[in-house]
Design an enzyme around this catalytic site. Structure first.
Site, PDB file in Angstrom:
ATOM      1  N   TYR A 191      -9.237   5.791   6.551  1.00 62.33           N
ATOM      2  CA  TYR A 191      -9.424   6.221   7.943  1.00 62.33           C
ATOM      3  C   TYR A 191     -10.383   7.406   7.904  1.00 62.33           C
ATOM      4  O   TYR A 191     -10.044   8.454   7.348  1.00 62.33           O
ATOM      5  CB  TYR A 191      -8.096   6.666   8.557  1.00 62.33           C
ATOM      6  N   TYR A 233       3.616   6.517  10.040  1.00 63.87           N
ATOM      7  CA  TYR A 233       2.799   5.356   9.700  1.00 63.87           C
ATOM      8  C   TYR A 233       3.651   4.247   9.089  1.00 63.87           C
ATOM      9  O   TYR A 233       3.480   3.068   9.403  1.00 63.87           O
ATOM     10  CB  TYR A 233       1.693   5.776   8.727  1.00 63.87           C
ATOM     11  N   HIS A 256       0.859  -1.188   0.000  1.00 65.08           N
ATOM     12  CA  HIS A 256       0.000   0.000   0.000  1.00 65.08           C
ATOM     13  C   HIS A 256       0.888   1.229   0.000  1.00 65.08           C
ATOM     14  O   HIS A 256       1.665   1.436   0.918  1.00 65.08           O
ATOM     15  CB  HIS A 256      -0.929   0.010   1.217  1.00 65.08           C
ATOM     16  N   LYS A 289       0.209  -0.157  15.147  1.00 66.12           N
ATOM     17  CA  LYS A 289       1.625  -0.215  15.550  1.00 66.12           C
ATOM     18  C   LYS A 289       1.982  -1.433  16.407  1.00 66.12           C
ATOM     19  O   LYS A 289       3.166  -1.758  16.560  1.00 66.12           O
ATOM     20  CB  LYS A 289       1.994   1.045  16.350  1.00 66.12           C
ATOM     21  N   PRO A 309      -5.242   0.971  18.817  1.00 73.07           N
ATOM     22  CA  PRO A 309      -5.088   0.283  17.529  1.00 73.07           C
ATOM     23  C   PRO A 309      -4.926   1.199  16.312  1.00 73.07           C
ATOM     24  O   PRO A 309      -4.413   0.755  15.286  1.00 73.07           O
ATOM     25  CB  PRO A 309      -6.380  -0.527  17.408  1.00 73.07           C
TER      26      PRO A 309
HETATM   27  C1  DHB Z   1      -6.000  -2.795  10.633  1.00 76.84           C
HETATM   28  C2  DHB Z   1      -6.017  -2.495  11.974  1.00 76.84           C
HETATM   29  C3  DHB Z   1      -5.594  -1.252  12.401  1.00 76.84           C
HETATM   30  O1  DHB Z   1      -5.593  -0.953  13.723  1.00 76.84           O
HETATM   31  C4  DHB Z   1      -5.162  -0.298  11.509  1.00 76.84           C
HETATM   32  O2  DHB Z   1      -4.783   0.914  11.955  1.00 76.84           O
HETATM   33  C5  DHB Z   1      -5.143  -0.610  10.155  1.00 76.84           C
HETATM   34  C6  DHB Z   1      -5.556  -1.856   9.732  1.00 76.84           C
HETATM   35  C7  DHB Z   1      -6.463  -4.120  10.150  1.00 76.84           C
HETATM   36  O3  DHB Z   1      -6.819  -4.960  10.984  1.00 76.84           O
HETATM   37  O4  DHB Z   1      -6.501  -4.354   8.952  1.00 76.84           O
END
Ligand code: DHB
Length: 393
Positions: free
Chosen positions: A204, A388, A77, A300, A296
Site C-alpha cells: 500500500y 486489517y 499473508h 473489507k 475499497p
Molecule cells: C485487493 C483489493 C483491495 O481493495 C485491497 O485493499 C487489497 C487487495 C485485491 O483486489 O487484491
C-alpha cells in the site's frame, strides 16, 4: 400464463457470496432456502473483485464445510508493506497480533460456495428476471420472478433476505430507512496483468502522485490499482502510460522493482461509503453490499458480507428452529456495529494513503507524520494489524 407456486423457509435474493454463504449455513442448521440471482453463474465468475480474506472469513469457509481449497490454493499473508517517502515498512500481522490474512480472490470464494450448494442439493436459480418481493410485513413474504425459460414463479417463505448487492432493489422495501453516505474525491484505476509477483505481500503506497496498491493473483497474474479521478476514462490510459504512472508512484531509494507485463483488464472502480439503517423491516433482512458499502482500501467488503450472514444465520436458526423471534431484533445492531468499525477503518486507511487535490504543504507533512506515527509505534502498527486482519466476532 400460469404461475408456479413454491414454498421454502428462507427466500434469498442474490446469489453472490453473501446469499450463497447464508444458504449454506442455513442448510448446515437444517433450514431450507431458495436463492435467486439475476446474473448467470459465468457472469459472476468473470467479474473481478477484491482478493483479501480476514482470518475469520477463512475459518468460516473451512469450518462450516464449504471447502478447504483456500488453505491449498490461497496464500497466507503475514503482513503488508506500507510504503511512503520511497521506502517500504513491514506491518508484521503475526508478530503484532498473531493473525494473518489470505490472498484468495472473491471469484474463488464464489466458486467454492456455488460448488458446495450444488454438492449439497441447494436450490440456486441463476439468470432470473423481473424479480419482485411482496408482503414483507406479513408472515408469508414472497419472491416473484421469471426463470431463464420465461416461466413465472412465486415462492412464499417465512423470511426474505436481500443480498442483492450495492444496486439492491430489495433495500427500497425497507420503509423509514435512514441512509448514510460518505463521498470521496477519487476513484481507483484497476488493472490485471501478466507478470510475476513484485513482492511477497501487498504494498500500500502513498506517493506525491497519489496512492497505489500492488496486489497479486497467481504466480503469473497480478492485480494493481492506482488512485485516479472519478471521471477518468480507461481509453485514455495506454499500457505505457499506466506503467509509467505506477513506476513513478512506487519508485524509491531502496531500488524496489515493479514487475511489468501485458495488461488484459482495465477498469475505474467507484469509491463510496454507504450504510442503511435499520437492515431489517418486517420479515425482510438485508446483508452484504445491499446494506452497506465501504471504500475499497483494506478490502473489507466481502469480509463484512460474510460477517453479516454468519450473524444472520445464527439468529435465523434461533428464530426458525427454537421459535425465538426476539433474536431477530438484534440483527441490525449486531451487524452494523462491525460495519461502522469497518467504515471507520476503511476511511482512515484511505485518507492515510491518498492525496487530496489541492492539499497544502501542511496537509502533506501532517499525512507523512501520521504514517510515521503508525509504522514507528508498535501500538500504532498493532491497531492497523488488528483492524486489517479482522476484529473477533
Ligand atoms: C485487493 C483489493 C483491495 O481493495 C485491497 O485493499 C487489497 C487487495 C485485491 O483486489 O487484491
Amino acid at each position: 400464463m400460469t404461475r408456479r407456486l413454491g414454498r421454502t423457509q428462507v427466500g434469498i435474493v442474490g446469489g453472490g457470496p453473501a446469499g450463497l454463504m447464508l444458504s449454506h449455513l442455513l442448510h448446515v442448521a437444517g433450514i431450507e432456502s431458495v436463492v435467486i440471482e439475476i446474473r448467470s453463474h459465468d457472469e459472476i465468475e468473470q467479474t473481478p473483485r477484491a482478493g483479501i480474506l480476514e482470518r475469520d472469513s477463512v475459518r468460516l469457509l473451512v469450518d462450516s464445510g464449504v471447502s478447504d481449497r483456500v488453505l491449498r490454493d490461497g496464500h497466507e499473508h503475514q503482513g503488508i508493506d506500507l510504503r511512503f517517502g520511497g521506502v517500504s515498512h513491514r506491518i508484521d500481522f503475526q508478530g503484532l497480533v498473531g493473525a494473518s490474512t489470505w490472498l484468495y480472490p472473491q471469484t474463488d470464494v464464489f466458486l467454492d460456495l456455488a460448488a458446495a450448494r450444488a454438492r449439497d442439493g441447494g436450490d440456486v436459480r441463476y439468470s432470473v428476471v423481473d424479480t419482485q418481493i411482496v408482503d414483507i410485513t406479513t408472515d408469508r413474504p414472497g419472491m416473484l420472478f421469471s426463470d431463464a425459460d420465461g416461466v413465472e414463479h412465486e415462492i412464499r417463505c417465512d423470511v426474505l433476505v436481500g443480498a442483492d448487492g450495492s444496486h439492491s432493489m430489495t433495500r427500497s422495501a425497507v420503509a423509514g430507512r435512514r441512509e448514510y453516505f460518505g463521498q470521496y474525491p477519487y476513484a481507483w484505476f484497476g488493472i490485471l496483468c501478466e507478470a510475476p509477483p513484485s513482492n511477497d505481500v501487498l504494498i500500500y503506497t502513498r506517493s506525491d502522485r497519489g496512492f497505489a496498491l500492488i496486489s497479486q493473483r497467481t504466480e503469473s497474474v497480478q492485480r494493481m490499482y492506482f488512485q485516479c479521478s472519478p471521471e477518468e476514462s480507461v481509453d485514455d490510459w495506454s499500457e505505457d502510460r499506466i506503467w509509467s504512472e505506477l513506476q513513478s508512484r512506487l519508485a524509491g531509494a531502496d531500488g524496489f522493482a515493479l514487475q511489468e507485463g501485458r495488461i488484459f483488464s482495465k477498469s475505474v472502480l467507484p469509491f463510496r461509503s454507504y450504510v442503511c439503517e435499520p437492515i431489517r423491516h418486517g420479515n425482510l433482512f438485508l446483508a452484504g453490499d445491499a446494506a452497506h458499502t465501504v471504500p475499497p482500501t483494506g478490502a473489507k467488503g466481502l469480509n463484512l458480507a460474510l460477517a453479516d450472514v454468519r450473524v444472520l444465520a445464527e439468529l435465523l436458526e434461533r428464530a426458525v428452529l427454537k421459535k425465538d423471534d426476539s433474536a431477530l431484533d438484534t440483527y441490525t445492531e449486531r451487524a452494523l456495529s462491525r460495519v461502522w468499525k469497518a467504515q471507520y477503518f476503511s476511511t482512515w486507511l484511505t485518507t492515510l494513503l491518498h492525496t487530496l487535490p489541492g492539499a497544502s504543504d501542511f496537509d502533506v507533512r501532517r499525512q507523512l507524520a501520521e504514517l510515521s506515527a503508525v509504522v514507528d509505534s508498535e501500538h500504532g502498527a498493532a491497531f492497523l494489524a488488528e483492524s486489517y486482519t479482522g476484529w473477533p466476532s
